[in-house]
Design an enzyme around this catalytic site. Structure first.
Site, short mmCIF file in Angstrom:
data_model
loop_
_atom_site.label_atom_id
_atom_site.label_comp_id
_atom_site.label_asym_id
_atom_site.label_seq_id
_atom_site.Cartn_x
_atom_site.Cartn_y
_atom_site.Cartn_z
CG ASP A 180 -12.79 -4.83 -12.60
OD1 ASP A 180 -12.97 -4.22 -12.13
OD2 ASP A 180 -11.67 -4.74 -13.11
CB ALA A 239 -0.99 0.56 1.19
CG HIS A 288 -5.96 -10.19 -15.29
ND1 HIS A 288 -7.67 -9.21 -16.29
CD2 HIS A 288 -5.49 -9.41 -15.87
CE1 HIS A 288 -7.50 -7.95 -16.22
NE2 HIS A 288 -6.24 -8.15 -16.04
CD GLU A 311 -1.59 -8.70 -15.39
OE1 GLU A 311 -1.88 -8.51 -14.94
OE2 GLU A 311 -1.54 -7.94 -16.28
#
Ligand SMILES: CC(=O)N[C@H]1[C@@H](OP(=O)(O)OP(=O)(O)OC[C@H]2O[C@@H](n3ccc(=O)[nH]c3=O)[C@H](O)[C@@H]2O)O[C@H](CO)[C@H](O)[C@@H]1O
Ligand SMILES: [Mn+2]
Length: 285
Positions: free
Chosen positions: A257, A53, A164, A234
């Site tokens: 998502d 973060a 994904h 990625e």
């Protein structure tokens, strides 16, 4: 004890449940959690989880951690390793029994790409310097996400990748692999199995260590050659998984998502990217 033996088991005819190299693809309805917990509970395992973060991404921590406490590996020993440049802004979250959180102060970059790709190096270092004999499995998860339902021991394996959401079911040519041969992440158009999301990486410590180290080294070669892969780490992850196949593949239930409409094969959303305002949250476009 009476054993219920099932010799013929086709629970999800609507989706592929194994890869071509016979790794399971985990979907709701394909596993018996009682049996799986029976295996892992007696091994008394610890699961490490890395969360990054950096910069304004601290704002995602509250929902991430609260929802992880409700759904992620409940009943197991879990150790969060939280990398942030803003330790003062880490929210107070009540952790369940057997769960702990360590904050690791880490500098943030003024490029979001750098914050994302540097995770490989930091995961490599963490495993090497702190985790030996402290954990059995590790997951690296995107912080701009929320758990909505059970994520448990069915996700454990030697080397684990997740499909994904946006590329599930599309043809290989449409995968956004790195296509420039100058990059170490290059994958030729006629190759590739799946498009894996960078948001979920998991497995046994030694396997994830090798993955992180290899990707970190490839990222360094690219940097020396002044090229950055189209989707940073990625892209390198996808290259790695092409030649080092995951032993377990998580369906998009584990990497959904919030922006995406749910097709009928999605019986449950377990973990999903929350909607974010890129311009507002990222340090650069
Ligand atoms: C769903 C999915 O598979 N997402 C991947 C995708 O875009 P995303 O749009 O999901 O990338 P992102 O902005 O969420 O960045 C990835 C992660 O890096 C961390 N972070 C990033 C920037 C920043 O300023 N501060 C910070 O802390 C944070 O933990 C975040 O969740 O591509 C990225 C690389 O291009 C990563 O591979 C992401 O995992
Ligand atoms: Mn993300």
């Amino acid at each position: 004890m009476k054993a219920k033996v099932c010799v013929y088991f086709v629970s999800r005819p609507d989706v592929a449940t194994t890869t071509q190299w016979l790794a399971p693809i985990v979907w709701e309805g394909t596993f018996d959690l009682t049996v799986i917990d029976g295996i892992y509970k007696q091994q008394n395992i610890t699961v490490a989880i890395t969360v990054f973060a950096l910069g304004k991404y601290v704002r995602f921590l509250k929902d991430f951690l609260d929802s992880a406490e409700q759904h992620f590996m409940v009943g197991y020993r879990v150790h969060y390793y939280l990398f942030t440049d803003r330790p003062d802004e880490v929210p107070v979250v009540t952790l369940g029994e057997g769960r702990q959180l360590t904050v690791i102060k880490t500098a943030s970059s003024n490029r979001w790409q750098e914050n994302s790709l540097r995770r490989m190096e930091l995961i490599e270092k963490l495993i090497e310097e702190k985790l030996r004999n402290k954990a059995d499995y590790i997951f690296s998860l995107d912080v701009d996400s929320k758990f909505y339902a059970h994520w448990g021991a069915e996700s454990l394996g030697d080397l684990v990748g997740a499909l994904h959401a946006w590329f599930f079911g599309t043809s290989r040519e449409q995968f956004t692999y790195e296509r420039r041969p100058e990059s170490q992440a290059f994958i030729p158009i006629e190759e590739g199995d799946y498009y894996y999301g960078g948001a979920v990486i998991g497995g046994r410590l030694d396997k994830v260590f090798k993955l992180a180290k290899t990707c970190r080294m490839q990222l360094e070669v690219d940097r020396a050659n002044q090229i950055e892969a189209v989707w940073q780490e990625e892209s390198h992850l996808n290259k790695y998984f092409l030649y080092n196949k995951p032993t377990k593949v998580l369906s998009p239930e584990y990497l959904w998502d919030d922006k995406k409409e749910k097709p009928s094969f999605m019986k449950v959303v377990r973990f999903s990217q929350v909607v974010k305002n890129y311009a507002e949250i990222r340090p650069n476009p």
